[in-house]
Design an enzyme around this catalytic site. Structure first.
Site, PDB file in Angstrom:
ATOM      1  N   TYR A 288      46.658  42.215  36.335  1.00 49.24           N
ATOM      2  CA  TYR A 288      46.662  40.799  35.962  1.00 49.24           C
ATOM      3  C   TYR A 288      47.498  40.590  34.702  1.00 49.24           C
ATOM      4  O   TYR A 288      46.999  40.111  33.687  1.00 49.24           O
ATOM      5  CB  TYR A 288      45.232  40.285  35.769  1.00 49.24           C
ATOM      6  CG  TYR A 288      44.466  40.194  37.060  1.00 49.24           C
ATOM      7  CD1 TYR A 288      44.726  39.178  37.981  1.00 49.24           C
ATOM      8  CD2 TYR A 288      43.485  41.136  37.378  1.00 49.24           C
ATOM      9  CE1 TYR A 288      44.035  39.100  39.181  1.00 49.24           C
ATOM     10  CE2 TYR A 288      42.783  41.058  38.575  1.00 49.24           C
ATOM     11  CZ  TYR A 288      43.067  40.038  39.469  1.00 49.24           C
ATOM     12  OH  TYR A 288      42.379  39.962  40.662  1.00 49.24           O
TER      13      TYR A 288
ATOM     14  N   ASP B 140      37.105  45.289  44.061  1.00 43.50           N
ATOM     15  CA  ASP B 140      36.861  46.450  43.215  1.00 43.50           C
ATOM     16  C   ASP B 140      35.647  46.217  42.329  1.00 43.50           C
ATOM     17  O   ASP B 140      34.867  45.299  42.537  1.00 43.50           O
ATOM     18  CB  ASP B 140      38.113  46.750  42.385  1.00 43.50           C
ATOM     19  CG  ASP B 140      38.606  45.522  41.605  1.00 43.50           C
ATOM     20  OD1 ASP B 140      37.769  44.651  41.305  1.00 43.50           O
ATOM     21  OD2 ASP B 140      39.812  45.428  41.321  1.00 43.50           O
TER      22      ASP B 140
ATOM     23  N   ASP C 199      36.279  40.815  40.168  1.00 44.21           N
ATOM     24  CA  ASP C 199      37.316  39.864  40.543  1.00 44.21           C
ATOM     25  C   ASP C 199      37.583  39.796  42.035  1.00 44.21           C
ATOM     26  O   ASP C 199      37.862  38.732  42.586  1.00 44.21           O
ATOM     27  CB  ASP C 199      38.633  40.206  39.820  1.00 44.21           C
ATOM     28  CG  ASP C 199      39.254  41.493  40.337  1.00 44.21           C
ATOM     29  OD1 ASP C 199      38.595  42.554  40.231  1.00 44.21           O
ATOM     30  OD2 ASP C 199      40.392  41.447  40.844  1.00 44.21           O
TER      31      ASP C 199
ATOM     32  N   GLU D  62      42.114  41.420  51.268  1.00 40.46           N
ATOM     33  CA  GLU D  62      41.205  41.426  50.113  1.00 40.46           C
ATOM     34  C   GLU D  62      40.815  40.014  49.691  1.00 40.46           C
ATOM     35  O   GLU D  62      41.657  39.146  49.519  1.00 40.46           O
ATOM     36  CB  GLU D  62      41.849  42.131  48.922  1.00 40.46           C
ATOM     37  CG  GLU D  62      40.893  42.312  47.745  1.00 40.46           C
ATOM     38  CD  GLU D  62      41.467  43.197  46.642  1.00 40.46           C
ATOM     39  OE1 GLU D  62      40.665  43.746  45.860  1.00 40.46           O
ATOM     40  OE2 GLU D  62      42.711  43.330  46.569  1.00 40.46           O
TER      41      GLU D  62
END
Length: 497
Positions: free
Chosen positions: A237, A88, A85, A475
């Protein structure tokens, strides 16, 4: 990965929706503009850097290698493929499905402006949908929704090629439902089926058939996947908005893909009527309403008038001069929604604004926000979209927030694979803990450039520290990029570089 994680033809700046014009950050400069074609190509190339599974021979981001080749084995199924995603090594299907829906929507709306990048866009979509087909068909009455233990993964700073953490498999079932993740997966498959309808009819039919089954699952077994899976998806999430928005979104896409009246009946009686001023991987209400409003604006189907009104209510909450605006802007002009990964909201809302303007142009339609009239003119003469130019470097710091675009861009992004030497340069594995001191906390630039990645972006003061440890701003994520592909394609087809 972070948690939650558009008068006179002689005046080009007036040739757009009032709301889009009012959001243009630096006006329409008389000299030059960003190279949208280059940005478009790079925004799609980024997805190659997020691939999980066995990489194809045409892989262009060459510092990546095969990874996650045993994904699914703990459940005795093949769940290889798909995307990580963000920074990571976890595959979270909820944001991945939203990413795929947005890539597909952008391709459907703006594919004719993509030029040769249409092939790359289709490939990016298919990398996800091949994986979703596995997730939806491997086990009867089960939808697999993720691979990788997020808690243990986030305790490590290691390349995906070296993963030694548990590749736990997560799923939703009739007894542990997930209407949200199932509805979004159905939306992704249905939208993608239209992308491939002419170029690969057989694959398109498979996608649509799978979408129907997954949507039926979502409608029949009601519940939030956060409740069923707990710490496997929260706080990363969580489905904060509940699952009605995904049911509306999924049914809207199935209705567009099939014209099956059962989906129309379902979405008209669902009761997902909450007002909203956001659009993201979590909350799909605004997106569904814009999609459904297309039927009224483009097809003159009055059955969707209520959705059009709701879509316009959303627009009026975004427009800065609107009396009902609930959206703030930085001093540099950037739309600012939330402190964490704000550019995800900028790209997703920019997509809705540009796409609604496209629908409006088909009917030469305008609407009011109080006493402010949104005037529609020709898109091909429009000013550059709000947010896009800011992201590409027209901002107070003169920094491009797309990695590899322009001369000044983030060099220390929060991304494991980008920050650790590649297998080609360092074949030996780095253990779970070994990457922190040498590669996470260092101020050195990342050794691998994740071309096209758009990071979380600047803070509310237009500042950006370029600090790898600051995941909220540094990120990248698939859903940030997915939403900007459509607007970039529009602009690439409208302006020469």
């Amino acid at each position: 990965m972070g948690m939650g994680k558009r008068v006179s033809s002689s005046s080009p700046c007036l040739l757009f929706l009032f709301f889009f014009f009012s959001l243009v950050l630096l006006g329409c400069p008389s000299l030059g503009h960003p190279n949208y074609k280059d940005a478009l190509a790079k925004s799609i190339l980024f997805f190659q850097g997020q691939r999980s599974g066995r990489l194809p021979t045409g892989q262009q981001i060459t510092w990546r290698s095969n990874s996650g080749l045993s994904d699914g084995s703990l459940a005795h199924v093949d769940l290889t493929g798909g995307y990580y995603d963000a920074g990571d090594n976890v595959k979270f299907n909820f944001p991945m499905a939203y990413t795929t829906t947005m890539l597909s929507w952008g391709t459907l709306e703006y594919g004719k402006r993509m030029g040769p990048e249409i092939q790359s866009a289709r490939a990016a979509i298919r990398w996800a949908t091949d994986y979703f087909i596995k997730c939806a068909t491997a086990t009867p009455n089960t939808l697999y929704v993720g691979v990788g233990d997020p808690t243990t993964d986030h305790k490590c700073w290691e390349r995906s090629e070296d993963m030694d953490t548990a590749r736990t498999v997560y799923s939703v079932t009739a007894s542990k439902p997930g209407s949200d993740v199932a509805g979004e997966t159905a939306a992704a498959l249905a939208a993608a089926s239209m992308v491939f309808r002419k170029v690969d009819p057989k694959y398109s039919r498979l996608l649509l058939a799978t979408a129907k089954k997954v949507m039926q699952f979502a409608m029949q077994y009601r519940g939030a996947y956060s409740d069923s899976l707990g710490s496997a998806v929260c706080p990363f999430y969580c489905s904060y908005s509940g699952y009605k928005d995904e049911l509306l979104w999924g049914a809207a896409w199935l209705w567009r893909a099939t014209n099956d009246a059962s989906y129309l009946n379902f979405l008209q009686t669902l009761g997902a009527n909450d007002a909203t001023d956001i659009f993201s991987w979590d909350n799909k209400l605004a997106g569904a309403r814009v999609l459904l409003a297309r039927r009224t604006l483009v097809d003159n189907d009055k059955r969707f008038e209520s959705f059009k009104q709701q879509a316009e209510d959303f627009m009026c909450r975004i427009i800065p001069n609107s009396p009902s605006s609930s959206t703030s802007y930085t001093q540099g002009g950037l739309m600012f929604k939330l402190a964490e990964s704000n550019l995800q909201y900028v790209t997703s809302i920019t997509f809705l604004l540009s796409t609604y303007a496209k629908y409006m142009s088909a009917s030469k339609y305008s609407f009011n926000c109080g006493n402010v009239k949104s005037q529609l003119f020709y898109l091909k003469e429009s000013c550059k979209a709000t947010g896009v130019d800011y992201i590409l470097g027209e901002n107070p710091l003169k920094m491009s927030y797309m990695v590899g675009f322009g001369a000044n861009f983030p060099k220390r992004i929060h991304h494991r694979g980008s920050s650790i030497p590649s297998k080609a340069s360092h074949p030996q594995a780095f253990g779970c803990d070994n990457g922190f001191q040498s590669f996470f906390y260092t101020s050195n630039p990342n050794p691998n450039t994740l071309i096209g990645a758009i990071v979380g972006g600047p803070n509310q003061s237009d500042g950006f520290p370029d600090d790898r440890t600051d995941y909220s701003h540094s990120e990248p994520a698939t859903y940030i990029n997915a939403a900007i592909v459509g607007p970039l394609a529009y602009l690439a087809g409208s302006y020469s570089s």
